[in-house]
Design a protein around this motif. Structure first.
Motif, PDB file in Angstrom:
ATOM      1  N   SER A  16       1.222  -1.023  -0.147  1.00 21.94           N
ATOM      2  CA  SER A  16      -0.318  -0.224  -0.154  1.00 21.94           C
ATOM      3  C   SER A  16       1.105   1.407  -0.097  1.00 21.94           C
ATOM      4  O   SER A  16       2.464   0.606   0.091  1.00 21.94           O
ATOM      5  CB  SER A  16      -0.928   0.097   1.145  1.00 21.94           C
ATOM      6  N   ASN A  17       0.298   2.510  -0.363  1.00 20.95           N
ATOM      7  CA  ASN A  17       1.207   3.709   0.204  1.00 20.95           C
ATOM      8  C   ASN A  17       1.484   3.745   1.568  1.00 20.95           C
ATOM      9  O   ASN A  17       2.476   5.129   1.450  1.00 20.95           O
ATOM     10  CB  ASN A  17       0.265   4.913  -0.233  1.00 20.95           C
ATOM     11  N   GLU A  18       1.681   2.916   2.361  1.00 20.66           N
ATOM     12  CA  GLU A  18       1.857   2.806   3.656  1.00 20.66           C
ATOM     13  C   GLU A  18       2.999   2.021   4.213  1.00 20.66           C
ATOM     14  O   GLU A  18       3.816   1.686   4.889  1.00 20.66           O
ATOM     15  CB  GLU A  18       1.211   3.162   4.770  1.00 20.66           C
ATOM     16  N   VAL A  19       2.855   0.777   3.284  1.00 22.98           N
ATOM     17  CA  VAL A  19       3.299  -0.979   3.469  1.00 22.98           C
ATOM     18  C   VAL A  19       4.088  -0.834   2.648  1.00 22.98           C
ATOM     19  O   VAL A  19       3.724  -1.919   1.998  1.00 22.98           O
ATOM     20  CB  VAL A  19       2.597  -1.906   4.307  1.00 22.98           C
ATOM     21  N   LEU A  20       5.777  -1.386   3.127  1.00 21.94           N
ATOM     22  CA  LEU A  20       6.565  -1.946   2.478  1.00 21.94           C
ATOM     23  C   LEU A  20       6.913  -3.594   2.921  1.00 21.94           C
ATOM     24  O   LEU A  20       7.473  -3.673   3.878  1.00 21.94           O
ATOM     25  CB  LEU A  20       7.826  -1.280   2.226  1.00 21.94           C
ATOM     26  N   LYS A  21       6.788  -4.606   1.504  1.00 21.44           N
ATOM     27  CA  LYS A  21       6.928  -5.691   2.215  1.00 21.44           C
ATOM     28  C   LYS A  21       8.630  -6.023   1.667  1.00 21.44           C
ATOM     29  O   LYS A  21       8.786  -6.019   0.793  1.00 21.44           O
ATOM     30  CB  LYS A  21       6.550  -6.671   1.833  1.00 21.44           C
ATOM     31  N   LEU A  22       9.528  -6.308   3.077  1.00 23.79           N
ATOM     32  CA  LEU A  22      11.255  -6.904   2.767  1.00 23.79           C
ATOM     33  C   LEU A  22      11.375  -8.143   3.783  1.00 23.79           C
ATOM     34  O   LEU A  22      12.484  -8.533   3.707  1.00 23.79           O
ATOM     35  CB  LEU A  22      11.748  -5.964   3.090  1.00 23.79           C
ATOM     36  N   ASP A  23      10.071  -9.277   2.689  1.00 22.63           N
ATOM     37  CA  ASP A  23      10.584 -10.600   3.500  1.00 22.63           C
ATOM     38  C   ASP A  23      11.617 -11.545   3.447  1.00 22.63           C
ATOM     39  O   ASP A  23      12.663 -12.047   3.881  1.00 22.63           O
ATOM     40  CB  ASP A  23       9.318 -11.323   3.472  1.00 22.63           C
ATOM     41  N   ALA A  24      11.944 -10.838   1.860  1.00 21.68           N
ATOM     42  CA  ALA A  24      12.976 -11.284   0.763  1.00 21.68           C
ATOM     43  C   ALA A  24      14.445 -10.759   1.571  1.00 21.68           C
ATOM     44  O   ALA A  24      15.199 -12.022   1.270  1.00 21.68           O
ATOM     45  CB  ALA A  24      12.599 -11.356  -0.683  1.00 21.68           C
ATOM     46  N   ILE A  25      14.718  -9.824   2.217  1.00 17.41           N
ATOM     47  CA  ILE A  25      15.516  -9.212   2.534  1.00 17.41           C
ATOM     48  C   ILE A  25      15.581  -8.944   4.629  1.00 17.41           C
ATOM     49  O   ILE A  25      17.108  -8.986   4.569  1.00 17.41           O
ATOM     50  CB  ILE A  25      16.355  -7.886   1.693  1.00 17.41           C
ATOM     51  N   LEU A  26      15.191  -8.931   4.568  1.00 16.98           N
ATOM     52  CA  LEU A  26      15.038  -8.023   6.187  1.00 16.98           C
ATOM     53  C   LEU A  26      13.852  -9.035   7.079  1.00 16.98           C
ATOM     54  O   LEU A  26      14.181  -9.548   8.634  1.00 16.98           O
ATOM     55  CB  LEU A  26      14.636  -6.898   6.110  1.00 16.98           C
ATOM     56  N   GLU A 155      14.197   3.629   6.885  1.00 18.90           N
ATOM     57  CA  GLU A 155      13.382   4.066   7.050  1.00 18.90           C
ATOM     58  C   GLU A 155      12.508   5.011   6.180  1.00 18.90           C
ATOM     59  O   GLU A 155      12.241   5.208   5.370  1.00 18.90           O
ATOM     60  CB  GLU A 155      14.316   5.880   6.985  1.00 18.90           C
ATOM     61  N   LYS A 156      11.167   5.003   6.627  1.00 27.30           N
ATOM     62  CA  LYS A 156      10.121   5.467   5.284  1.00 27.30           C
ATOM     63  C   LYS A 156       9.866   6.599   6.076  1.00 27.30           C
ATOM     64  O   LYS A 156       8.841   7.377   7.243  1.00 27.30           O
ATOM     65  CB  LYS A 156       9.001   4.521   5.581  1.00 27.30           C
ATOM     66  N   SER A 157      10.773   7.373   5.196  1.00 24.64           N
ATOM     67  CA  SER A 157      10.609   9.537   5.614  1.00 24.64           C
ATOM     68  C   SER A 157       9.481  10.361   5.871  1.00 24.64           C
ATOM     69  O   SER A 157       8.768  11.097   5.992  1.00 24.64           O
ATOM     70  CB  SER A 157      12.110  10.045   5.264  1.00 24.64           C
ATOM     71  N   PHE A 158       8.447   9.215   5.217  1.00 26.05           N
ATOM     72  CA  PHE A 158       6.709   9.662   4.558  1.00 26.05           C
ATOM     73  C   PHE A 158       6.286   9.638   5.471  1.00 26.05           C
ATOM     74  O   PHE A 158       4.962  10.491   5.562  1.00 26.05           O
ATOM     75  CB  PHE A 158       6.015   9.572   3.088  1.00 26.05           C
ATOM     76  N   ASP A 173      20.659   7.379  12.148  1.00 29.43           N
ATOM     77  CA  ASP A 173      21.316   7.261  11.032  1.00 29.43           C
ATOM     78  C   ASP A 173      20.274   6.420  10.290  1.00 29.43           C
ATOM     79  O   ASP A 173      20.480   4.876  10.816  1.00 29.43           O
ATOM     80  CB  ASP A 173      22.542   6.923  11.273  1.00 29.43           C
ATOM     81  N   SER A 174      20.359   6.371   9.081  1.00 24.97           N
ATOM     82  CA  SER A 174      19.337   5.527   8.220  1.00 24.97           C
ATOM     83  C   SER A 174      20.300   5.186   7.006  1.00 24.97           C
ATOM     84  O   SER A 174      20.579   6.076   6.462  1.00 24.97           O
ATOM     85  CB  SER A 174      17.948   5.855   7.579  1.00 24.97           C
ATOM     86  N   LEU A 175      20.310   3.544   6.664  1.00 25.97           N
ATOM     87  CA  LEU A 175      21.049   3.515   5.292  1.00 25.97           C
ATOM     88  C   LEU A 175      20.527   3.675   4.294  1.00 25.97           C
ATOM     89  O   LEU A 175      20.481   3.676   4.209  1.00 25.97           O
ATOM     90  CB  LEU A 175      21.171   1.559   6.111  1.00 25.97           C
ATOM     91  N   VAL A 176      18.838   3.514   3.930  1.00 26.23           N
ATOM     92  CA  VAL A 176      18.490   4.092   3.350  1.00 26.23           C
ATOM     93  C   VAL A 176      17.120   5.257   4.185  1.00 26.23           C
ATOM     94  O   VAL A 176      16.385   4.258   4.957  1.00 26.23           O
ATOM     95  CB  VAL A 176      17.401   2.056   2.464  1.00 26.23           C
ATOM     96  N   ARG A 177      16.896   5.848   2.543  1.00 26.16           N
ATOM     97  CA  ARG A 177      15.715   6.416   3.156  1.00 26.16           C
ATOM     98  C   ARG A 177      14.975   5.699   1.626  1.00 26.16           C
ATOM     99  O   ARG A 177      15.105   6.119   0.942  1.00 26.16           O
ATOM    100  CB  ARG A 177      15.881   7.859   2.979  1.00 26.16           C
ATOM    101  N   ILE A 178      13.137   6.145   2.558  1.00 28.38           N
ATOM    102  CA  ILE A 178      12.247   5.556   1.989  1.00 28.38           C
ATOM    103  C   ILE A 178      11.027   7.120   1.242  1.00 28.38           C
ATOM    104  O   ILE A 178      10.370   7.376   2.223  1.00 28.38           O
ATOM    105  CB  ILE A 178      11.158   4.840   1.462  1.00 28.38           C
ATOM    106  N   GLY A 179      11.301   8.061   0.029  1.00 30.70           N
ATOM    107  CA  GLY A 179      10.600   8.971   0.390  1.00 30.70           C
ATOM    108  C   GLY A 179       8.506   8.797  -0.212  1.00 30.70           C
ATOM    109  O   GLY A 179       8.567   9.544   0.621  1.00 30.70           O
ATOM    110  N   ARG A 180       8.587   8.002  -0.231  1.00 28.56           N
ATOM    111  CA  ARG A 180       7.445   7.553  -1.088  1.00 28.56           C
ATOM    112  C   ARG A 180       7.187   6.327  -1.784  1.00 28.56           C
ATOM    113  O   ARG A 180       7.801   5.628  -2.150  1.00 28.56           O
ATOM    114  CB  ARG A 180       7.402   8.599  -2.121  1.00 28.56           C
ATOM    115  N   LEU A 181       5.681   5.316  -1.473  1.00 31.25           N
ATOM    116  CA  LEU A 181       5.409   4.580  -1.557  1.00 31.25           C
ATOM    117  C   LEU A 181       4.474   4.427  -2.893  1.00 31.25           C
ATOM    118  O   LEU A 181       3.266   5.026  -2.526  1.00 31.25           O
ATOM    119  CB  LEU A 181       5.064   3.270  -0.937  1.00 31.25           C
TER     120      LEU A 181
END
Length: 190
Positions: A16-26, A155-158, A173-181
């Motif tokens: 969704s616009n708020e949920v990112l599934k990272l099951d394959a890596i985290l 980090e989901k910066s949105f 400190d965030s390794l990756v920042r996600i601006g939008r989904l």
């Protein structure tokens, strides 16, 4: 961290616009090589902070926190979410809502593992609203330990979680920042 960014873009699934599934890596399967690189990066970023303990919350943050603690050569402490027969009754406990689980849970850390002599680095996998993060910060404050900072893999910066921690004057400190989904699209920030 380019390796993590590439894996998120290749294997992340936008639910969704708020949920990112990272099951394959985290969150379900972990890639040990990627996790160790993440740990090395956090250790490098916090190497001069006098860290004595790395702290995380059960369960998805454990692998990254372990890698970080391993490189820093300090113990890893994780806040439990469930009481067991062996749970120490003398524990710091906080109630926190879980964004992804949609429930309120208790997180607890035995008082024997956090002391005023500790300088703590919190490591977690993903930050959205920051409720769990603020809960573990309250536990660290109650223990008398000093908080050196917060390392976040994604980090989901949105969403406001990381910013609310920064607003408390805590280093994040965030390794990756996600601006939008968006369906089928993950926009990363530089």
């Amino acid at each position: 961290m380019d390796m993590l960014k590439q894996r998120i873009l290749q294997e992340g699934i936008v639910l969704s616009n708020e949920v990112l599934k990272l099951d394959a890596i985290l969150n379900h399967q972990v890639d040990p090589e990627l996790i160790m690189e993440m740990g090395k990066e956090f250790a490098k970023r916090f190497e001069n902070e006098g860290i004595t303990k790395v702290v995380t919350i059960e369960s998805s943050g454990i692998s990254v926190a372990f890698a970080t603690a391993y490189v820093l050569k300090v113990p890893l402490v994780f806040a439990r979410r469930k009481k067991t027969l062996t749970t120490d009754n003398d524990s710091y406990c906080e109630r926190v809502p879980s964004f992804t689980k949609g429930i309120v849970t208790d997180i607890m850390v035995s008082k024997q593992f956090l002391t005023p002599q500790d300088r703590v680095l919190i490591i977690d996998d993903i930050i959205a609203n920051g409720d769990a993060a603020r809960g573990i910060i309250r536990i660290i404050e109650r223990s008398g330990a000093e908080l050196a900072g917060f390392g976040i893999a994604v980090e989901k910066s949105f969403q406001q979680g990381a910013q609310t921690i920064r607003d408390l004057g805590i280093r994040v400190d965030s390794l990756v920042r996600i601006g939008r989904l968006q369906p089928g699209r993950i926009e990363l920030e530089e």
